[in-house]
Design an enzyme around this catalytic site. Structure first.
Site, PDB file in Angstrom:
ATOM      1  N   ASP A 180       6.359  -8.510  -0.791  1.00 37.52           N
ATOM      2  CA  ASP A 180       5.499  -7.731  -1.661  1.00 37.52           C
ATOM      3  C   ASP A 180       6.335  -6.570  -2.195  1.00 37.52           C
ATOM      4  OD1 ASP A 180       3.011  -6.698  -2.770  1.00 37.52           O
ATOM      5  OD2 ASP A 180       3.106  -5.204  -1.174  1.00 37.52           O
TER       6      ASP A 180
ATOM      7  N   ASP B 279       4.951  -3.037  -3.968  1.00 35.65           N
ATOM      8  CA  ASP B 279       4.426  -1.698  -3.716  1.00 35.65           C
ATOM      9  C   ASP B 279       4.036  -1.533  -2.242  1.00 35.65           C
ATOM     10  OD1 ASP B 279       3.875  -0.499  -6.636  1.00 35.65           O
ATOM     11  OD2 ASP B 279       3.365  -2.634  -6.635  1.00 35.65           O
TER      12      ASP B 279
ATOM     13  N   ASP C 210       2.172  -5.552   3.266  1.00 32.73           N
ATOM     14  CA  ASP C 210       1.618  -4.343   3.887  1.00 32.73           C
ATOM     15  C   ASP C 210       0.103  -4.239   3.809  1.00 32.73           C
ATOM     16  OD1 ASP C 210       1.900  -3.917   1.030  1.00 32.73           O
ATOM     17  OD2 ASP C 210       1.434  -1.818   1.408  1.00 32.73           O
TER      18      ASP C 210
END
Length: 228
Positions: A12, A14, A174
């Site tokens: 991922d 961001d 996250d």
């Protein structure tokens, strides 16, 4: 001969590879100011990111006075994206250990991929400005496959595997969008505790949690034996 147990590691963007909170926060506050809403502090941005730009704005609007009509939200989202694109890499930096970790994976013969819910052209622009694009075999955004196919649906991760021809992929993220997509795609998922976690990291549903990128390679090695 390389014998690392995963031939592909997807990331991922961001809150996983990059701390984009400063630039996202400034763009979000620009949009909120146009709506006459108060700004959010940078630390608050961590709780708002996940699922794409529009959802980030909707969460901020709900916290600051309530949602707006769909037409107004769409117009504000466009203003947010335009501002963000124009200021995309002023404050953004890789998380500690990220570059060394990617170097180490590449040295093991591992293919790297980037799969984000950020619009693909924004992800590419950001990675280009930071000099990171060439590290990834494929860059996939939330709009790459069209509307309705972003994480937590498995579609983007399945495309990652299809494009790279990977036989043993892993994914690093996250948020629950990342773990949900990985679980639906049948791909082991490592959660980073330092990102934009939308729940306590150990409750996000990943296979394992790390606190620093120095831990990723040994963690993946151990994870391979658990998921074989």
């Amino acid at each position: 001969m390389h014998n690392f147990p995963f031939d592909l590691v997807g990331f991922d963007l961001d809150g996983t590879l990059l701390d984009t909170s400063g630039d996202l926060g400034e763009a979000l506050n620009h949009a909120l100011s146009l709506a006459g809403r108060p700004p959010v502090a940078r630390q608050e941005v961590y709780a708002l990111v996940g699922g794409g730009t529009k959802l980030m704005l909707q969460r901020a609007l709900e916290r600051s006075g309530g949602p707006l009509p769909e037409e107004e939200t769409a117009a504000l989202t466009a203003q947010l994206v335009a501002y963000y694109e124009a200021h995309i890499a002023q404050h953004t930096q890789p998380y500690a250990g990220a570059l060394a970790m990617m170097d180490a994976l590449a040295a093991q013969g591992v293919t790297l991929a980037l799969v984000t819910n950020k619009l693909e052209h924004l992800a590419r622009k950001l990675l280009d400005e930071l000099g990171l694009s060439s590290r990834f075999a494929t860059i996939i955004g939330g709009d790459t496959l069209g509307a309705g196919r972003a994480k937590p649906k498995p579609d983007l991760l399945q495309l990652m595997v299809e494009r790279t021809g990977a036989r043993r992929p892993a994914y690093v993220g996250d948020t629950s969008f990342d773990t949900g997509a990985a679980r639906a795609a049948g791909i082991p998922c490592v959660v980073v505790s330092f990102g934009f976690c939308d729940a306590p990291p150990h409750e996000l549903g990943g296979n394992v949690v790390i606190d620093h990128f120095d831990e990723l390679i040994p963690t993946l090695t151990k994870l391979a034996t658990q998921t074989a």
